[in-house]
Design a protein around this motif. Structure first.
Motif, PDB file in Angstrom:
ATOM      1  N   ALA A 149      -0.295 -21.531 -10.977  1.00 57.41           N
ATOM      2  CA  ALA A 149      -0.812 -20.325 -11.624  1.00 57.41           C
ATOM      3  C   ALA A 149      -1.145 -19.294 -10.546  1.00 57.41           C
ATOM      4  N   GLN A 185       6.039 -15.811  -5.676  1.00 56.28           N
ATOM      5  CA  GLN A 185       6.403 -16.890  -6.590  1.00 56.28           C
ATOM      6  C   GLN A 185       7.918 -17.074  -6.649  1.00 56.28           C
ATOM      7  N   PHE A 187       3.782 -24.791 -14.469  1.00 56.01           N
ATOM      8  CA  PHE A 187       3.482 -23.363 -14.635  1.00 56.01           C
ATOM      9  C   PHE A 187       4.338 -22.472 -13.747  1.00 56.01           C
ATOM     10  N   SER A 188       4.913 -23.041 -12.683  1.00 54.83           N
ATOM     11  CA  SER A 188       5.654 -22.163 -11.769  1.00 54.83           C
ATOM     12  C   SER A 188       7.166 -22.338 -11.902  1.00 54.83           C
ATOM     13  N   ALA A 236       7.683 -23.404 -17.910  1.00 55.61           N
ATOM     14  CA  ALA A 236       6.496 -22.655 -18.310  1.00 55.61           C
ATOM     15  C   ALA A 236       6.519 -22.221 -19.786  1.00 55.61           C
ATOM     16  N   THR A 252      -0.359 -18.891 -17.962  1.00 55.17           N
ATOM     17  CA  THR A 252       0.667 -18.425 -17.020  1.00 55.17           C
ATOM     18  C   THR A 252       0.558 -16.958 -16.638  1.00 55.17           C
ATOM     19  N   PRO A 301       6.149 -17.682 -14.650  1.00 59.70           N
ATOM     20  CA  PRO A 301       6.607 -17.179 -13.352  1.00 59.70           C
ATOM     21  C   PRO A 301       7.745 -16.169 -13.511  1.00 59.70           C
ATOM     22  N   THR A 303       7.273 -15.988 -19.173  1.00 56.96           N
ATOM     23  CA  THR A 303       6.442 -16.096 -20.377  1.00 56.96           C
ATOM     24  C   THR A 303       5.803 -14.760 -20.712  1.00 56.96           C
TER      25      THR A 303
END
Lengths: 449, 407
Positions: free
Chosen positions: A257, A415, B261-262, B267, B348, B352, B356
């Motif tokens: 996150a 990311q 999550f990544s 995600a 999220t 990522p 999302t």
């Protein structure tokens, strides 16, 4: 039936009018409203104590503190209130909101109200902190809660891996070398990764400053309004290449996150990683968790690129601002209180109570004299790092009105490199274009056509 | 800004043409004069087109030599967008005309809502007044403000500047916004289909006559009592890649630790799962109620005729549940468009890399996180509103036909 409805109506009118009647009652006391973003009990109590002490010294002044859920709400609320002619006198604004606060037009520089004596007193404020909030020749706001990032490491794991626990890595290559050693024995040490910090733009900003590089043109927006965010610079590439190498080797992990402060603290205190980078403001909490988990932690300087000279860090945290359009006596009382809030003793108390560092040279002297650093050696790193900062535009921090959006853009770029395997140069080129476009839209909105 | 006669004429022209064509057709279908229909339609369409064109100051049709030169045609994107606005605007008054014609000269069906109690007294309107006042101030006025805001750029609500339909045109060219559409539809379809299937399956199980059925039914409704944010926090802890229970189990069993999550492929599924779980209680609640209303005699009769359990379910139970399914379809779609916000925000934050970033989350970010995008956010909220309203109308028109209502 009619009489009852009339009664209800009357009650309603009374209920609506009475609060106004009470608040508009006037006497000789000067009322100062202080709007801040601290919701936790601990910090609210510290603020209440300072107010009580101030009111005891100045019986004719009454200070009311208002607590908001976030920095953003504090600033938005102040701007709305100002549009209705009812702004709180003192408003806490986070560091990246500085340009935004300037552009909002509701504030005046603190130094436009201070007298010579007060101004001289402010020389005591640690230079890099004061520099952040000085724009042009004006001191716009006074620092309150300030922090910077440092390296946290697990002494026990270092020892078990045969590393010197008194000598943590301080450069990018040293971090890689340390991780090589640690991750060779990952299973034995119970490590999932070597180092973790939360995926937050703040660290990137710090590493840019450490290299003496700028984040935006026009000297970080300090000599004229910034028109170009420089996200594809060599300094940025150094950071992202190293970050990618750590991740590719499985050395760097994070919770997945963005801006997950607590989650990444948990990785460190849960001993899933041996090293961690985060704010000094979390020192007290993390150390408590480490003691509870039964390991010894220590702190070191923020690791920087090997090729760079250590320029120091940009101050993080927030400062307090003064709103315009109040009678002179209220402005003077407000400034007097603002200085009181950050005076030597209160600054020391604030540091001890929260972990944010004191913002005055005299406070550090007092803490030294008390032997505070001998009892709490971790805290020294943060001060060394801050007081050794080279003064200049790089370490004064960038003034960007769209800083919040730039942060998101930087984090998404990170990311994409760490998780999706995008080439750093490609990610940063795209991020740079997005940031510039966003800044142009912001500047256009602020300045009109 | 001076009145641009040419621009006004354009807007009147498109409203009139559209009104004349469709109204003539509607008149023709109901055995009325096509000529009259065209005339009435032209006048009403032209007038109605102005309802949205006035706040726009007819700017989409304004002649700007530079813009035209750049686009290489008089029909610039603004111009085409303007035609769309005129058409939508002209519907506001044209639609009642069409209803009036198709109902044989009455706007309201006299059978509906007629009571003799008040006669011609204005009293009912007086009773409605408090509600109307609240609606006007808290619903209609803000809605009008949103329309006006979507035509401006501003900074912290200051420096408001009229920019015509730039906010909309920018969105249409914004690849991130287009991507957000795809993401929203994907997640919505998954939530609706998977969520409702699971809910129906569980409801059938929970409706069996077994001991403690009431307790199971009550427990199944519990997740609905949690707000999406709390549900999000629970899943955030469970799916934490390093310390969450899900990965601890997966690591022990298979030696893997998915980055929930990544990873852009995973995600959205965490979001979908959270939403389905959170909404399960609501769906189960209605399906259980529905299942209880299926008459036992019908099922028994079918059983005697030799229908097996699966045939009984798909031929009798499922069709009889259709009103519930239809209702849940609408509420689930609405949930997936709006209610999903809490889960996205806690889990999220749209990442990522936008995997999302559903429409409602993007809207929130632009409106409240950044300072100079309120105009764009207002435009987005109108687009989202039209989208959900449109979907609901489609559902009522085409899905409801297949619904069998009981007596």
């Amino acid at each position: 039936m009619l009489s009852r409805s009339k009664l209800v109506g009357l009650l309603l009118v009374v209920a609506l009018v009475i609060p106004f009647a009470v608040t508009t009652a006037q006497d000789d006391t000067i009322e100062i409203v202080f709007s801040h973003a601290f919701g936790d009990e601990n910090r609210q109590q510290l603020v209440a104590d300072v107010i009580a002490a101030y009111e005891a010294e100045h019986p004719n002044v009454q200070v009311t503190a208002i607590s908001n859920p976030s920095y953003r709400d504090t600033l938005n609320g102040a701007i709305l209130a100002a549009q209705q002619g009812n702004a709180p006198h003192i408003v806490q604004v986070f560091e990246v909101g500085t340009q935004l606060a300037l552009d909002s037009g509701i504030f005046i520089p603190v130094s436009s109200v201070t007298d010579a004596e007060q101004l001289a007193d402010l020389d005591d404020v640690i230079a890099p902190v004061r520099n952040y909030y000085t724009v042009g020749d004006d001191i716009w706001s006074l620092p309150w809660n300030s922090s910077n990032p440092i390296l946290y490491y697990n002494r026990d794991i270092f020892e078990a891996a045969g590393l010197d626990p008194d000598n943590p890595p301080s450069t990018y290559n040293e971090v890689l070398a340390t991780c090589d050693v640690l991750m060779e024995q990952a299973d034995a040490l119970g490590l999932q990764g070597c180092i973790g910090w939360n995926m937050h733009s703040w660290f990137v900003e710090q590493w840019v400053a450490e290299q003496g590089a700028l984040l935006a043109n026009n000297n970080n927006g300090r000599t004229a309004r910034a028109t170009d965010v420089m996200l594809d610079s060599g300094a940025m590439m150094n950071i992202f290449n190293w970050w990618k190498e750590l991740a590719d080797n499985g050395y760097y992990i994070y919770t997945g996150a963005l801006e997950d402060w607590n989650g990444s603290d948990a990785l460190f205190t849960g001993q899933q990683v041996a090293m961690h980078i985060t704010s000094t403001a979390d020192l007290v909490n993390i150390n408590e968790a480490a003691v509870e988990a039964g390991f010894q932690m220590d702190t070191g300087l923020l690791p920087i690129p090997d090729s760079a000279e250590r320029h120091g860090v940009v101050v993080g945290g927030a400062s307090i601002w003064l709103t315009a359009d109040h009678p002179q006596e209220e402005l003077e009382a407000a400034v007097d209180f603002m200085i009181f809030l950050g005076n030597t003793q209160n600054s020391v108390n604030w540091h001890k109570g929260t972990g944010y560092f004191p913002i005055r040279y005299s406070s550090i002297d007092q803490l030294e004299a008390e032997g505070w650093f001998d009892q709490n050696p971790f805290f020294r790193t943060a001060f060394d790092q801050l007081t050794n900062t080279v003064e200049g535009y790089a370490t004064s921090g960038a003034l960007l009105g769209n800083f919040l959006e730039v942060r998101t853009i930087i984090e998404e770029a990170a990311q994409s490199v760490i998780d999706s395997g995008v080439d750093p140069l490609e990610a940063l080129t795209e991020a740079d274009a997005r940031a510039d476009e966003s800044l142009a839209a912001y500047n256009e909105a602020v300045m009109g056509e | 800004m001076s009145l641009d006669t040419q621009a006004i004429l354009w807007s009147l022209f498109f409203g009139a043409i559209f009104g004349a064509l469709i109204t003539a057709y509607v008149y023709g279908r109901h055995q009325r004069s096509i000529i009259t229909g065209a005339g009435v339609g032209a006048v009403v369409g032209a007038l109605s087109g102005q309802i949205l064109m006035l706040p726009l100051r007819h700017c989409t049709f304004a002649y700007d030599p530079e813009v035209v030169a750049e686009a290489g045609t008089r029909f610039t994107p603004e111009f085409l967008f303007g035609i769309g606005v005129v058409l939508i605007s002209s519907l506001i008054l044209l639609a009642p005309v069409w209803v009036w014609v198709s109902q044989g000269g009455r706007l309201f069906n006299p059978e509906v809502g007629r009571t003799e109690r008040f006669g011609r007294s204005p009293l009912p309107y007086l009773f409605l007044l408090p509600t109307l006042i609240i609606l006007v101030f808290f619903l209609y006025w803000p809605m009008i403000r949103v329309v006006l805001m979507s035509l401006e750029t501003s900074f912290l609500g200051l420096n408001a500047r009229f920019v015509c339909v730039d906010n909309y045109l920018r969105l249409m060219n914004d690849s991130r916004y287009i991507h957000s559409f795809t993401v929203t539809f994907g997640i919505t379809i998954a939530i609706v289909i998977i969520g409702m299937s699971i809910a129906l399956f569980i409801s059938v199980l929970a409706s069996q006559k077994i001991r403690g059925a009431n307790i199971y039914r009550t427990l199944l409704i519990w997740p609905y009592a949690l707000s999406p944010v709390i549900a999000g926090l629970i899943f955030l802890m469970m799916f934490n890649p390093q310390v969450g229970i899900v990965n601890q189990v997966l690591y022990t069993l298979f030696g893997i630790r998915p980055r929930w999550f990544s990873d852009a492929a995973l995600a959205p599924w965490v979001i979908i799962l959270t939403s389905i779980w959170n909404n399960l209680g609501f769906n189960v609640l209605f399906y259980i109620a529905g299942l209880q209303s299926v008459p036992d005699e019908l099922l028994e009769a079918a059983a005697i005729d030799g229908a097996n359990a699966i045939q009984r379910f798909f031929r009798i139970t499922f069709p009889l549940l259709s009103p519930y399914t239809f209702f849940l379809l609408i509420t689930n779609v609405t949930y997936a468009f709006y209610g999903i916000f809490g889960a996205v925000d806690t889990l999220t934050q749209g990442g990522p890399r936008g995997a999302t970033s559903v429409l409602i989350y993007q809207l929130y970010e632009d409106a409240f996180e950044y300072t100079n995008k309120t105009g764009s956010a207002a435009a987005q909220s109108l687009i989202l509103f039209l989208l959900v309203a449109g979907l609901t109308i489609i559902q009522f028109r085409y899905v409801e036909r297949r619904v069998t209502y009981g007596e």
